[in-house]
Design a protein around this motif. Sequence first.
Motif, PDB file in Angstrom:
ATOM      1  N   GLU A  87      -7.405   1.225   6.485  1.00 41.34           N
ATOM      2  CA  GLU A  87      -8.153   2.307   7.115  1.00 41.34           C
ATOM      3  C   GLU A  87      -7.744   3.658   6.543  1.00 41.34           C
ATOM      4  OE1 GLU A  87      -9.455   3.631  11.599  1.00 41.34           O
ATOM      5  OE2 GLU A  87      -8.087   1.960  11.324  1.00 41.34           O
ATOM      6  N   ALA A  88      -6.438   3.923   6.424  1.00 43.41           N
ATOM      7  CA  ALA A  88      -5.991   5.205   5.879  1.00 43.41           C
ATOM      8  C   ALA A  88      -4.525   5.126   5.474  1.00 43.41           C
ATOM      9  CB  ALA A  88      -6.180   6.323   6.894  1.00 43.41           C
ATOM     10  N   VAL A  89      -4.162   5.984   4.512  1.00 44.32           N
ATOM     11  CA  VAL A  89      -2.768   6.209   4.132  1.00 44.32           C
ATOM     12  C   VAL A  89      -2.545   7.706   4.239  1.00 44.32           C
ATOM     13  CG1 VAL A  89      -1.054   6.087   2.301  1.00 44.32           C
ATOM     14  CG2 VAL A  89      -2.713   4.270   2.557  1.00 44.32           C
ATOM     15  N   HIS A  90      -1.456   8.091   4.880  1.00 48.54           N
ATOM     16  CA  HIS A  90      -1.188   9.508   5.101  1.00 48.54           C
ATOM     17  C   HIS A  90       0.172   9.857   4.518  1.00 48.54           C
ATOM     18  CE1 HIS A  90      -1.659  13.301   7.284  1.00 48.54           C
ATOM     19  NE2 HIS A  90      -0.371  13.220   7.515  1.00 48.54           N
ATOM     20  N   ILE A  91       0.168  10.803   3.567  1.00 50.82           N
ATOM     21  CA  ILE A  91       1.405  11.281   2.946  1.00 50.82           C
ATOM     22  C   ILE A  91       1.367  12.797   2.913  1.00 50.82           C
ATOM     23  CG2 ILE A  91       2.729  11.416   0.812  1.00 50.82           C
ATOM     24  CD1 ILE A  91       1.999   8.655   0.154  1.00 50.82           C
ATOM     25  N   GLN A  92       2.430  13.434   3.339  1.00 53.06           N
ATOM     26  CA  GLN A  92       2.670  14.871   3.253  1.00 53.06           C
ATOM     27  C   GLN A  92       1.480  15.716   3.720  1.00 53.06           C
ATOM     28  OE1 GLN A  92       4.050  16.237  -0.529  1.00 53.06           O
ATOM     29  NE2 GLN A  92       4.693  18.186   0.252  1.00 53.06           N
ATOM     30  N   ILE A 113      -5.628   8.245   0.931  1.00 53.09           N
ATOM     31  CA  ILE A 113      -6.659   7.216   0.847  1.00 53.09           C
ATOM     32  C   ILE A 113      -7.283   7.106   2.221  1.00 53.09           C
ATOM     33  CG2 ILE A 113      -7.152   4.783   0.434  1.00 53.09           C
ATOM     34  CD1 ILE A 113      -4.551   4.681  -1.185  1.00 53.09           C
ATOM     35  N   GLU A 114      -8.585   7.176   2.268  1.00 52.35           N
ATOM     36  CA  GLU A 114      -9.262   6.988   3.543  1.00 52.35           C
ATOM     37  C   GLU A 114     -10.547   6.237   3.279  1.00 52.35           C
ATOM     38  OE1 GLU A 114     -10.583   9.517   7.429  1.00 52.35           O
ATOM     39  OE2 GLU A 114      -9.278  10.407   5.959  1.00 52.35           O
ATOM     40  N   ILE A 156       0.831  -1.199   0.000  1.00 53.35           N
ATOM     41  CA  ILE A 156       0.000   0.000   0.000  1.00 53.35           C
ATOM     42  C   ILE A 156       0.866   1.250   0.000  1.00 53.35           C
ATOM     43  CG2 ILE A 156      -1.632   1.332   1.396  1.00 53.35           C
ATOM     44  CD1 ILE A 156      -2.807  -1.432   2.242  1.00 53.35           C
ATOM     45  N   SER A 157       1.920   1.259   0.811  1.00 55.06           N
ATOM     46  CA  SER A 157       2.798   2.436   0.851  1.00 55.06           C
ATOM     47  C   SER A 157       3.527   2.612  -0.480  1.00 55.06           C
ATOM     48  CB  SER A 157       3.792   2.339   2.007  1.00 55.06           C
ATOM     49  OG  SER A 157       4.634   1.216   1.854  1.00 55.06           O
ATOM     50  N   TYR A 216       2.322   7.272   6.906  1.00 53.22           N
ATOM     51  CA  TYR A 216       1.885   6.080   7.625  1.00 53.22           C
ATOM     52  C   TYR A 216       0.723   5.408   6.931  1.00 53.22           C
ATOM     53  CZ  TYR A 216      -1.795   9.007   9.744  1.00 53.22           C
ATOM     54  OH  TYR A 216      -2.856   9.845   9.960  1.00 53.22           O
ATOM     55  N   VAL A 217       0.574   4.120   7.253  1.00 52.89           N
ATOM     56  CA  VAL A 217      -0.527   3.286   6.780  1.00 52.89           C
ATOM     57  C   VAL A 217      -1.230   2.753   8.015  1.00 52.89           C
ATOM     58  CG1 VAL A 217      -1.154   1.174   5.550  1.00 52.89           C
ATOM     59  CG2 VAL A 217       0.699   2.583   4.697  1.00 52.89           C
TER      60      VAL A 217
END
Length: 130
Positions: free
Chosen positions: A92-97, A102-103, A31-32, A83-84
């Motif tokens: 659940e979520a991917v967080h970049i910058q 994706i949520e 995913i990352s 983070y994933v």
Amino acid sequence: MASSLAAIVILGLILMFWLEAARARELAVGISRAACEKERYQLLDDGVYLQRFSLRWTPTGLRFRRMYRFDYSIDGALRQSGYVLLLGTWLEAVHIQGRHTIEQESAREEEPAGKTKPKAAEIIPFPKKR
């Protein structure tokens, strides 16, 4: 007899936990990597590491919630962190910058990680029978 059976059951549970953790880590890496490719960033160190681990009640029962951190670079020089979040094996979520790329809060009970519903443009309608 009873002590050897208990030892076998405990070893089996430990093995199941280890296999689920390995699968969740592989999902987080994929995913990352996909999130970085989507944003045209470079995933550094080609991996993730577990930062948080907890339990959470869901409508389907008790699940492990894991937060995996990964490092990426926008320009090849500056290292940043994302983070994933996985709930079991559900994304659940991917967080970049500073933003969630994706949520899937509402779709988490319906779809496993890596599977998405087809978009309207990807659906081919069948002609109606007359």
